[in-house]
Design a protein around this motif. Sequence first.
Motif, PDB file in Angstrom:
ATOM      1  N   UNK A   1       0.814  -1.209   0.000  1.00 50.87           N
ATOM      2  CA  UNK A   1       0.000   0.000   0.000  1.00 50.87           C
ATOM      3  C   UNK A   1       0.846   1.256   0.000  1.00 50.87           C
ATOM      4  N   UNK A   2       1.886   1.246   0.802  1.00 52.59           N
ATOM      5  CA  UNK A   2       2.753   2.421   0.893  1.00 52.59           C
ATOM      6  C   UNK A   2       3.509   2.670  -0.407  1.00 52.59           C
ATOM      7  N   UNK A   3       4.012   1.595  -1.022  1.00 47.97           N
ATOM      8  CA  UNK A   3       4.792   1.745  -2.257  1.00 47.97           C
ATOM      9  C   UNK A   3       3.910   2.141  -3.435  1.00 47.97           C
ATOM     10  N   UNK A   4       2.687   1.602  -3.497  1.00 53.80           N
ATOM     11  CA  UNK A   4       1.775   2.006  -4.566  1.00 53.80           C
ATOM     12  C   UNK A   4       1.444   3.492  -4.438  1.00 53.80           C
ATOM     13  N   UNK A   5       1.217   3.951  -3.212  1.00 58.11           N
ATOM     14  CA  UNK A   5       0.958   5.370  -2.993  1.00 58.11           C
ATOM     15  C   UNK A   5       2.142   6.213  -3.443  1.00 58.11           C
ATOM     16  N   UNK A   6       3.356   5.714  -3.186  1.00 54.36           N
ATOM     17  CA  UNK A   6       4.559   6.435  -3.604  1.00 54.36           C
ATOM     18  C   UNK A   6       4.647   6.522  -5.123  1.00 54.36           C
ATOM     19  N   UNK A   7       4.433   5.390  -5.808  1.00 53.27           N
ATOM     20  CA  UNK A   7       4.547   5.370  -7.264  1.00 53.27           C
ATOM     21  C   UNK A   7       3.449   6.191  -7.939  1.00 53.27           C
TER      22      UNK A   7
ATOM     23  N   UNK B   1       4.648  22.105  -2.771  1.00 48.76           N
ATOM     24  CA  UNK B   1       4.925  20.722  -2.388  1.00 48.76           C
ATOM     25  C   UNK B   1       5.838  20.077  -3.410  1.00 48.76           C
ATOM     26  N   UNK B   2       6.473  19.008  -2.975  1.00 49.91           N
ATOM     27  CA  UNK B   2       7.293  18.182  -3.865  1.00 49.91           C
ATOM     28  C   UNK B   2       6.877  16.739  -3.653  1.00 49.91           C
ATOM     29  N   UNK B   3       6.826  15.973  -4.715  1.00 48.17           N
ATOM     30  CA  UNK B   3       6.482  14.561  -4.589  1.00 48.17           C
ATOM     31  C   UNK B   3       7.081  13.802  -5.763  1.00 48.17           C
ATOM     32  N   UNK B   4       7.041  12.493  -5.683  1.00 42.57           N
ATOM     33  CA  UNK B   4       7.623  11.661  -6.739  1.00 42.57           C
ATOM     34  C   UNK B   4       8.269  10.426  -6.148  1.00 42.57           C
ATOM     35  N   UNK B   5       8.385   9.384  -6.960  1.00 44.75           N
ATOM     36  CA  UNK B   5       8.870   8.109  -6.419  1.00 44.75           C
ATOM     37  C   UNK B   5      10.389   8.014  -6.344  1.00 44.75           C
ATOM     38  N   UNK B   6      11.110   8.932  -7.011  1.00 50.18           N
ATOM     39  CA  UNK B   6      12.557   8.984  -6.806  1.00 50.18           C
ATOM     40  C   UNK B   6      13.078  10.382  -7.113  1.00 50.18           C
ATOM     41  N   UNK B   7      14.300  10.632  -6.741  1.00 53.38           N
ATOM     42  CA  UNK B   7      14.864  11.985  -6.818  1.00 53.38           C
ATOM     43  C   UNK B   7      15.034  12.476  -8.250  1.00 53.38           C
ATOM     44  N   UNK B   8      14.991  11.584  -9.228  1.00 53.05           N
ATOM     45  CA  UNK B   8      15.144  11.985 -10.625  1.00 53.05           C
ATOM     46  C   UNK B   8      13.842  11.895 -11.417  1.00 53.05           C
ATOM     47  N   UNK B   9      12.724  11.751 -10.708  1.00 55.07           N
ATOM     48  CA  UNK B   9      11.417  11.732 -11.363  1.00 55.07           C
ATOM     49  C   UNK B   9      10.405  12.359 -10.413  1.00 55.07           C
ATOM     50  N   UNK B  10      10.612  13.626 -10.117  1.00 55.70           N
ATOM     51  CA  UNK B  10       9.811  14.305  -9.102  1.00 55.70           C
ATOM     52  C   UNK B  10       8.963  15.415  -9.710  1.00 55.70           C
TER      53      UNK B  10
END
Length: 293
Positions: free
Chosen positions: A52-58, A113-122
Amino acid sequence: MMRIGLFLLTNLAVLVIAGIVLSVLGVGSYKSGGSLNLTSLLIFCGVFGMTGSLISLFMSKTIAKMSTRTQVIDQPRNETEAWLLQTVAELSQKAGIKMPTVGIFPAMESNAFATGWNRNDALVSVSAGLLQRMSPDEVRAVLAHEIGHVANGDMVTLALIQGVVNTFVMFVTRVVVYAIDQFTANEEGEGGLGWVAEMVLTIVLDILFGILASAVVTWFSRKREFKADHAGATLADRQSMISALQRLKAESGEESMMKGSMTALAISGGRMSAMFASHPPLDERIEALQRGR
């Protein structure tokens, strides 16, 4: 309706993916012959909690854009948008990350705000109100703060922490429910809570323990805010970062003005206990920057 739809889709995806993973791992029921298999239970809770946490992140960029109605700047339509792209490009290069997607969301309160699943795709997004109320130097400091979150990998860190917390909450809840069920059963193992009562108690305890455990996540979140402030001061300018926080304090009166879950510079849950606030008090953040931390 859009947020409800996204919530339902996210949870449906969790159920489907978690079910597939459990099948692949060969994990069946954690109850067998009236006893509780703690290993199977831990795997079960870990799969659901982390999935659940990872899907929310992606899905975070998509959810953020849709829920805040962020308009991504592909081609700048005016000088302000061109300046935003140029500033984010400069700051992200300085931070050593790929330039995030840049957007503006239609809110009159000063926020970002900032969001995204990794530092190079935010994604980094600012409110229309922030652009109107803050000076260019203050906006630049805010952007540096958000890029600091991205460069520090805060979204991934908090997602992993949330996954561990989810796992712990589910595990403890089911152990407690099992213990109550066994306590209320007779010597022959009959009686107990029953299926309906067990399900209701599980839901109630999941919510209760989840609220209590969220204090762990918000504690980490507050620590990361100080680091992002430091990044803002380093990438942009310390005094501009302090000035941006002071302006926000004057506007908000120490109350979070952000509606919804996307808070950045504002204080989350101004009326809630400090234990459950995702952001430290503005006075503490300003003081930390003035001390050079």
